[in-house]
Write a protein that holds these residues in place. Sequence first.
Motif, PDB file in Angstrom:
ATOM      1  N   GLU A 170       0.832  -1.218   0.000  1.00 54.39           N
ATOM      2  CA  GLU A 170       0.000   0.000   0.000  1.00 54.39           C
ATOM      3  C   GLU A 170       0.866   1.267   0.000  1.00 54.39           C
ATOM      4  N   ALA A 171       2.043   1.176   0.583  1.00 52.62           N
ATOM      5  CA  ALA A 171       2.936   2.349   0.621  1.00 52.62           C
ATOM      6  C   ALA A 171       3.658   2.555  -0.707  1.00 52.62           C
ATOM      7  N   GLY A 172       3.478   1.628  -1.644  1.00 55.79           N
ATOM      8  CA  GLY A 172       4.058   1.805  -2.973  1.00 55.79           C
ATOM      9  C   GLY A 172       5.347   1.047  -3.228  1.00 55.79           C
ATOM     10  N   PHE A 173       5.816   0.275  -2.236  1.00 54.94           N
ATOM     11  CA  PHE A 173       7.038  -0.517  -2.452  1.00 54.94           C
ATOM     12  C   PHE A 173       6.836  -1.483  -3.614  1.00 54.94           C
ATOM     13  N   ASP A 174       7.943  -1.885  -4.228  1.00 54.23           N
ATOM     14  CA  ASP A 174       7.896  -2.793  -5.382  1.00 54.23           C
ATOM     15  C   ASP A 174       7.958  -4.257  -4.963  1.00 54.23           C
ATOM     16  N   GLY A 175       8.116  -4.512  -3.689  1.00 57.09           N
ATOM     17  CA  GLY A 175       8.165  -5.881  -3.210  1.00 57.09           C
ATOM     18  C   GLY A 175       8.649  -5.897  -1.775  1.00 57.09           C
ATOM     19  N   ILE A 176       8.759  -7.102  -1.238  1.00 54.60           N
ATOM     20  CA  ILE A 176       9.308  -7.242   0.117  1.00 54.60           C
ATOM     21  C   ILE A 176      10.361  -8.347   0.133  1.00 54.60           C
ATOM     22  N   GLU A 177      11.303  -8.171   1.054  1.00 52.19           N
ATOM     23  CA  GLU A 177      12.293  -9.228   1.301  1.00 52.19           C
ATOM     24  C   GLU A 177      12.114  -9.683   2.747  1.00 52.19           C
ATOM     25  N   LEU A 178      11.900 -10.976   2.939  1.00 48.62           N
ATOM     26  CA  LEU A 178      11.794 -11.533   4.288  1.00 48.62           C
ATOM     27  C   LEU A 178      13.209 -11.784   4.794  1.00 48.62           C
ATOM     28  N   HIS A 179      13.528 -11.219   5.938  1.00 49.83           N
ATOM     29  CA  HIS A 179      14.900 -11.325   6.454  1.00 49.83           C
ATOM     30  C   HIS A 179      15.075 -12.678   7.153  1.00 49.83           C
ATOM     31  N   GLY A 180      15.616 -13.615   6.374  1.00 55.98           N
ATOM     32  CA  GLY A 180      15.862 -14.950   6.919  1.00 55.98           C
ATOM     33  C   GLY A 180      17.344 -15.184   7.149  1.00 55.98           C
ATOM     34  N   ALA A 181      18.108 -14.100   7.208  1.00 57.05           N
ATOM     35  CA  ALA A 181      19.575 -14.200   7.329  1.00 57.05           C
ATOM     36  C   ALA A 181      20.048 -13.627   8.671  1.00 57.05           C
ATOM     37  N   ASN A 182      21.349 -13.750   8.881  1.00 62.35           N
ATOM     38  CA  ASN A 182      22.072 -13.024   9.940  1.00 62.35           C
ATOM     39  C   ASN A 182      21.588 -13.291  11.369  1.00 62.35           C
ATOM     40  N   GLY A 183      20.829 -14.373  11.552  1.00 66.12           N
ATOM     41  CA  GLY A 183      20.478 -14.785  12.905  1.00 66.12           C
ATOM     42  C   GLY A 183      19.209 -14.178  13.470  1.00 66.12           C
ATOM     43  N   TYR A 184      18.391 -13.529  12.668  1.00 64.34           N
ATOM     44  CA  TYR A 184      17.132 -12.982  13.182  1.00 64.34           C
ATOM     45  C   TYR A 184      16.055 -14.079  13.182  1.00 64.34           C
ATOM     46  N   LEU A 185      14.806 -13.736  13.553  1.00 65.32           N
ATOM     47  CA  LEU A 185      13.837 -14.787  13.905  1.00 65.32           C
ATOM     48  C   LEU A 185      13.656 -15.874  12.842  1.00 65.32           C
ATOM     49  N   ILE A 186      13.516 -15.496  11.568  1.00 70.52           N
ATOM     50  CA  ILE A 186      13.301 -16.529  10.545  1.00 70.52           C
ATOM     51  C   ILE A 186      14.505 -17.467  10.506  1.00 70.52           C
ATOM     52  N   HIS A 187      15.697 -16.865  10.547  1.00 70.19           N
ATOM     53  CA  HIS A 187      16.925 -17.682  10.581  1.00 70.19           C
ATOM     54  C   HIS A 187      16.951 -18.551  11.842  1.00 70.19           C
ATOM     55  N   GLN A 188      16.473 -18.011  12.956  1.00 69.68           N
ATOM     56  CA  GLN A 188      16.470 -18.789  14.209  1.00 69.68           C
ATOM     57  C   GLN A 188      15.596 -20.037  14.076  1.00 69.68           C
ATOM     58  N   PHE A 189      14.456 -19.900  13.386  1.00 76.35           N
ATOM     59  CA  PHE A 189      13.617 -21.086  13.176  1.00 76.35           C
ATOM     60  C   PHE A 189      14.339 -22.125  12.313  1.00 76.35           C
ATOM     61  N   ILE A 190      15.148 -21.656  11.355  1.00 70.90           N
ATOM     62  CA  ILE A 190      15.850 -22.577  10.456  1.00 70.90           C
ATOM     63  C   ILE A 190      17.001 -23.283  11.186  1.00 70.90           C
ATOM     64  N   SER A 191      17.524 -22.604  12.200  1.00 73.61           N
ATOM     65  CA  SER A 191      18.791 -23.035  12.821  1.00 73.61           C
ATOM     66  C   SER A 191      18.594 -23.970  14.022  1.00 73.61           C
ATOM     67  N   GLU A 192      19.368 -25.058  14.055  1.00 73.16           N
ATOM     68  CA  GLU A 192      19.273 -25.984  15.192  1.00 73.16           C
ATOM     69  C   GLU A 192      19.773 -25.328  16.470  1.00 73.16           C
ATOM     70  N   ARG A 193      20.574 -24.286  16.322  1.00 74.48           N
ATOM     71  CA  ARG A 193      21.142 -23.592  17.480  1.00 74.48           C
ATOM     72  C   ARG A 193      20.039 -22.894  18.297  1.00 74.48           C
ATOM     73  N   PHE A 194      18.994 -22.356  17.618  1.00 78.42           N
ATOM     74  CA  PHE A 194      17.920 -21.633  18.300  1.00 78.42           C
ATOM     75  C   PHE A 194      16.607 -22.409  18.329  1.00 78.42           C
ATOM     76  N   ASN A 195      16.482 -23.449  17.504  1.00 76.15           N
ATOM     77  CA  ASN A 195      15.208 -24.159  17.376  1.00 76.15           C
ATOM     78  C   ASN A 195      15.388 -25.615  17.758  1.00 76.15           C
ATOM     79  N   GLN A 196      15.003 -25.908  19.004  1.00 73.39           N
ATOM     80  CA  GLN A 196      15.034 -27.325  19.441  1.00 73.39           C
ATOM     81  C   GLN A 196      13.617 -27.816  19.691  1.00 73.39           C
ATOM     82  N   ARG A 197      12.650 -27.221  19.044  1.00 80.75           N
ATOM     83  CA  ARG A 197      11.245 -27.569  19.279  1.00 80.75           C
ATOM     84  C   ARG A 197      10.940 -28.962  18.738  1.00 80.75           C
TER      85      ARG A 197
END
Length: 387
Positions: A170-197
């Motif tokens: 709605e703000a006019g951006f041309d797209g979005i990038e989901l930050h799944g890198a550098n150890g933030y939440l999405i990366h934490q779900f991918i990583s065995e170091r942060f995700n032992q669920r």
Amino acid sequence: MTDTTALFTPHAFAGLELSNRLVLAPMTRTSAQDDGQVHFDMVDYYRDFARGNFSLLITEGIYTDDAFSQGYANQPGLANQAQQNSWRPVVDAVHQQGGRIIAQLMHAGAQTQHNRFKDEVVAPSESRASGEMLSFYGGSGPFPLAREISEAEVHDAIAGFTTSARRAKEAGFDGIELHGANGYLIHQFISERFNQRDDAWGGDAIARLAFPLAVIRSVREAVGADFAIGMRLSQGTVTEPELTWQGGPDKARERFAKLMEAGLDFLHLTGSDVDAPAFPEADDERERSLSLTALAAQVRSEKAAEVSLITNGNVANVAKAQAALQHADLVAIGRSALANHDWPKRVQRGTCLTEFDFSMLSPLATLANEEDWRIANDKPANCEGRC
Ligand SMILES: Cc1cc2nc3c(=O)[nH]c(=O)nc-3n(C[C@H](O)[C@H](O)[C@H](O)COP(=O)(O)O)c2cc1C
């Protein structure tokens, strides 16, 4: 002189026509207003890169909700209407220069340094990011102990990515990038170091993709088919850059395949160096030299997936940028772009590039600090031998 033809060849993806292959890498600048609205200095800042001929700009990491996603003081958000409206002048300024701009959506998870909405920090499992908080983003001392995020909060986090993606559109951006890198939440779900669920959000290397895949599905449903969605991935985190993904090249290929099949328009691979072998200890000798981007390119070609690849890491000269296009469609430039907002223009004109200097980000990585550095240090007329 290096042939720059490939760098200045147009590229199209997800309906976006890019005039060249040069992308501004996402960079947090902690220069928004206290309430997460864009500061007017950010309008000039982003406009400058578009004027300098970066065909695509990826914004700094933007927080997605008024719960646990904010990671830094003076980080901009896309969590409410006022923040959404405040991005409009940035988007318009970039478009007026003929550039495209993608919003990077970020949930800090265990790497939170400051959150004005919550006193607690959450992660897939109870965990603490290693090392010290980043001082150039205003942090000091160890990271907080994150508690395990609840099932309801996982759904809230997905809803945050979804709503903020809709706000970006709605703000006019041309797209979005989901930050799944550098150890933030999405990366934490991918990583065995942060995700032992041991529930539906955890498990082996492939099962741990459940959260990013759920985010992609939900965002796609909200924004429709004609809006670019990508994901940034890395092996390392901000404080543990040397981490590698479990399972070596085979599992990496499986991961890429799953993410490509989920309908991403682009994958953005980042690491310390575009050429760095992703798995130097791999059993198969032929696999040892492959970079993360080379592995992703193999999968793309095997699956005939319609996904563009962006590569990033330590590209500070034209020969390296050109070589990075061997496996990728686009090359993202971070620190060298800070020193040269007009990096593409300089290369086109054969003008010297100014070297990045870490002092432009210290003591804080703010725009005001960069401005001070520029006034004191940038002497392009005196750059002999620095090309
Ligand atoms: C000041 C600064 C802020 C950064 N902030 C982000 C960010 O918000 N999101 C992100 O994905 N990467 C971020 N990065 C990483 C860069 O996008 C890039 O991956 C890294 O600098 C390596 O690329 P380079 O060698 O071209 O600088 C940041 C880097 C710097 C120097």
